[in-house]
Design an enzyme around this catalytic site. Structure first.
Site, PDB file in Angstrom:
ATOM      1  N   SER A 143       7.862   3.240  -0.573  1.00  0.00           N
ATOM      2  CA  SER A 143       8.319   2.668   0.707  1.00  0.00           C
ATOM      3  C   SER A 143       8.570   1.183   0.484  1.00  0.00           C
ATOM      4  O   SER A 143       8.059   0.596  -0.481  1.00  0.00           O
ATOM      5  CB  SER A 143       7.202   2.836   1.747  1.00  0.00           C
ATOM      6  N   TYR A 156      -1.708   2.859   4.530  1.00  0.00           N
ATOM      7  CA  TYR A 156      -0.349   3.204   4.087  1.00  0.00           C
ATOM      8  C   TYR A 156       0.150   2.192   3.051  1.00  0.00           C
ATOM      9  O   TYR A 156       0.676   2.555   1.998  1.00  0.00           O
ATOM     10  CB  TYR A 156       0.567   3.232   5.317  1.00  0.00           C
TER      11      TYR A 156
END
Ligand code: NAD
Length: 261
Positions: A143, A156
């Site tokens: 990401s 995350y």
């Protein structure tokens, strides 16, 4: 069809980016092992559509990526039923947002287990046969949050930074084996994972998702548009091509300029 004869396993391919990647690989002729959660009947319709629409063999395994033994068993089943495992896309992932001091321990453990340890167990299981064959592609879906941070996403962001670290380690170890290991770092892609964040934000602001969308995207990205699962799939296909043979250990951003700032 550049991937005819290859077998791909895409974790978390019953939705969003994973489904887009599986479709792009199948469109190039790869047989597909689908994975992910969801309604059994809908998953069967999806699996059958790969065979009918794209003309490839497609199977489904419901392994929970947070469980190393289930992931290993799925890799073995892929090799047994589809003949090999040439392309592994570690994509399954979840999100949860809260400040560090409020972040629930069980959410930390779950995100680390799926988004980070799942990538380790997937690579560990798939590498021996890829090495033996002298060809393999491992694509880890990280990401923009593997490269930079945002508040309220401690697990995350930690997991995605970890994914980039292990991508580099595996790439170096496998440099002369015919196996490349890379990470794709998407910016915003409109999938259920992001739709939930948008809905939460609209609720907080007392406004609508439609009104919040532009502000949501441009807060991070200079380019005021989402990337699509199809575009992420296109990048995955490129990484499987001969042109990408010497690309390894790299985080490839597809993020509308997010991390250029
Ligand atoms: P999504 O919610 O649409 O899909 C997630 C998939 O993972 C689903 O198929 C789900 O069933 C599966 N999954 C979740 N937990 C699982 C588990 N324990 N075992 C097996 N499967 C499981 O989300 P998405 O946006 O398509 O996200 C896919 C990946 O892309 C994630 O790793 C995410 O972090 C990453 N990503 C997404 C964005 C974005 O903007 N959407 C941006 C950057 C990175």
């Amino acid at each position: 069809m550049s991937l005819k004869g290859k077998v791909a396993l895409v974790t978390g391919s019953t939705s969003g980016i994973g489904q887009g990647i599986a479709e792009a690989l199948a469109a190039e002729g790869a047989s597909i092992m689908l994975n992910g959660f969801g309604d059994a009947a809908k998953i069967e319709v999806l699996r059958a559509s790969f065979e009918q629409r794209l003309g490839v063999k497609a199977l489904y395994n419901g392994a929970d990526i947070s469980k190393g033994d289930q992931l290993r068993a799925m890799v073995e089943e892929t090799q047994k039923t589809l003949g090999s495992l040439d392309i592994l896309v570690n994509n399954a992932g979840i999100q949860f947002t809260a400040a560090v001091e409020d972040f629930p321990d069980e959410k930390w453990d779950q995100i680390i287990a799926i988004n980070m340890s799942g990538v380790f167990h997937g690579m560990k299981s798939a590498i021996p046969a890829m090495k033996a064959k002298g060809w393999g592609r491992i694509i880890n879906i990280a990401s923009a949050h593997g490269l930079v941070a945002s508040p309220f996403k401690v697990a995350y962001v930690a997991a995605k930074h970890g994914v980039l670290g292990m991508t580099k380690v595996a790439a170096i170890e496998l440099a002369n084996s015919g196996v490349t290991v890379n990470a794709i770092c998407p910016g915003w892609v409109l999938t259920p994972l992001v739709e939930k964040q948008l809905a939460d934000r609209a609720k907080e602001q007392g406004t609508t998702v439609e009104k919040e969308t532009h502000a949501f995207v441009t807060e991070k990205q200079p380019m005021a548009q989402f990337s699509t699962p199809e575009q992420i799939g296109g990048l995955a296909v490129f990484l499987c091509s001969d042109a990408a043979k010497t690309i390894t250990g790299v985080p490839l951003s597809i993020d509308g300029g997010w991390t250029a700032q």
